[in-house]
Write a protein that holds these residues in place. Sequence first.
Motif, short mmCIF file in Angstrom:
data_model
loop_
_atom_site.label_atom_id
_atom_site.label_comp_id
_atom_site.label_asym_id
_atom_site.label_seq_id
_atom_site.Cartn_x
_atom_site.Cartn_y
_atom_site.Cartn_z
N VAL A 221 -22.90 42.42 18.06
CA VAL A 221 -23.43 42.70 19.39
C VAL A 221 -23.18 44.16 19.75
O VAL A 221 -22.08 44.67 19.56
N ARG A 235 -28.67 43.31 26.27
CA ARG A 235 -27.89 43.26 25.04
C ARG A 235 -28.80 43.35 23.82
O ARG A 235 -29.95 42.90 23.85
N GLU A 266 -24.22 32.99 20.02
CA GLU A 266 -23.61 34.22 20.52
C GLU A 266 -24.05 34.51 21.95
O GLU A 266 -23.26 34.95 22.79
N LEU A 270 -21.58 34.86 25.18
CA LEU A 270 -21.60 35.98 26.12
C LEU A 270 -21.80 35.48 27.56
O LEU A 270 -21.18 35.98 28.50
N ASN A 273 -18.71 34.15 28.98
CA ASN A 273 -17.78 35.21 29.36
C ASN A 273 -18.24 36.00 30.57
O ASN A 273 -17.67 37.06 30.89
N GLU A 275 -21.62 37.05 31.36
CA GLU A 275 -22.89 37.76 31.36
C GLU A 275 -24.02 36.83 31.80
O GLU A 275 -23.86 35.61 31.83
#
Length: 346
Positions: A221, A235, A266, A270, A273, A275
């Motif tokens: 990433v 991203r 993934e 994210l 976490n 995002e």
Amino acid sequence: MHLVLLVGAVLLLISGIFLQMWSVRPARIGAQYALQLPAVLLYALGAAMLLFVSFPDSVSEGRAVGFTLGGAAGFVGFFMICAFAWLSKTRNLDMLEKKMGELEKENRSLSRKVSTRNDQTTHETPLRHERVLYQLNEMKRRGIGFITGDLISVTGVDVWVNSENTRMEMSRVTEPTISATVRFLGAQKDQYGEVVADVIADQLASLMADKARVAAGQVLVTTPGSIADSHDVKRLLHVAAVEGEPGQGYRPVQSIENCVRSVLSEIDRLNHNGEKLRSVVFPLLGTGGGNSDFPYTAQVMVTACVDYLLNHRGSELHTIYLLAHTGAHVVACEEALEADSRLARR
């Protein structure tokens, strides 16, 4: 009592209207005529209740299958007989409608194939920008589709996926690849358009500082660099979808579906976490460098995407796109999406 009947009659009529509106949606093709029966029955019962409330002394009599019906029951009975008479004819009509829908899909697919074969430059000429989306039948707010045209025209998609090699060595900015496009768009450039800071390539090199290669399907990433401002991207996910050998060039990794799952996992990580990544665009992984097996790749990727969303119903990701750069890509993507019975075109 009359007020209760009046409210009940209105609710029945409204239910009939909504049922009829729902039954005519494209996803109901093949059962639309049969669904008219419960709608008609709701209308009949609602109308009978309204008639009873408005004219309590009204009389309607008739005989049906050996029974004598009167009043509101006679009114309902009349409509039920008509409805069942209609239902007896609906099977053939529904089958015909379904067959016509299938033929229309086949015709669109064949038209695209003919257009692709007639255009000798179709593999080189990008298409105009267009978005086509299919929704999951079990999850109406989740969609999988494709975007036509060049990646440089794609804006407002939270995540771009870069199909990279297992060494995470990006293409030179002058090469006609997704990697090169991402590298150039993400770089900082001077007033003449020359790269002054190779942002994305430098980030990947930093992540790879202590290793020569990553495993097939591994995802790294990075930030989007300048793409954040120019294309509203949050991203970049670089997936190891090809591997190379000296003198042999690059070839796709054995499990493209694993690459897709790794990327989607993934994104979910994210999001977990903090995002807010709601959409993603994939290139047809591993189809560069002369590999033209677009139909197989598209089918594998669509299946993997649908499987993932159905198995991860709590995912905050709601839209997945494939990038259809040429006419051949469009044919492959559309056929893969049409072939999956778990999807319906919006």
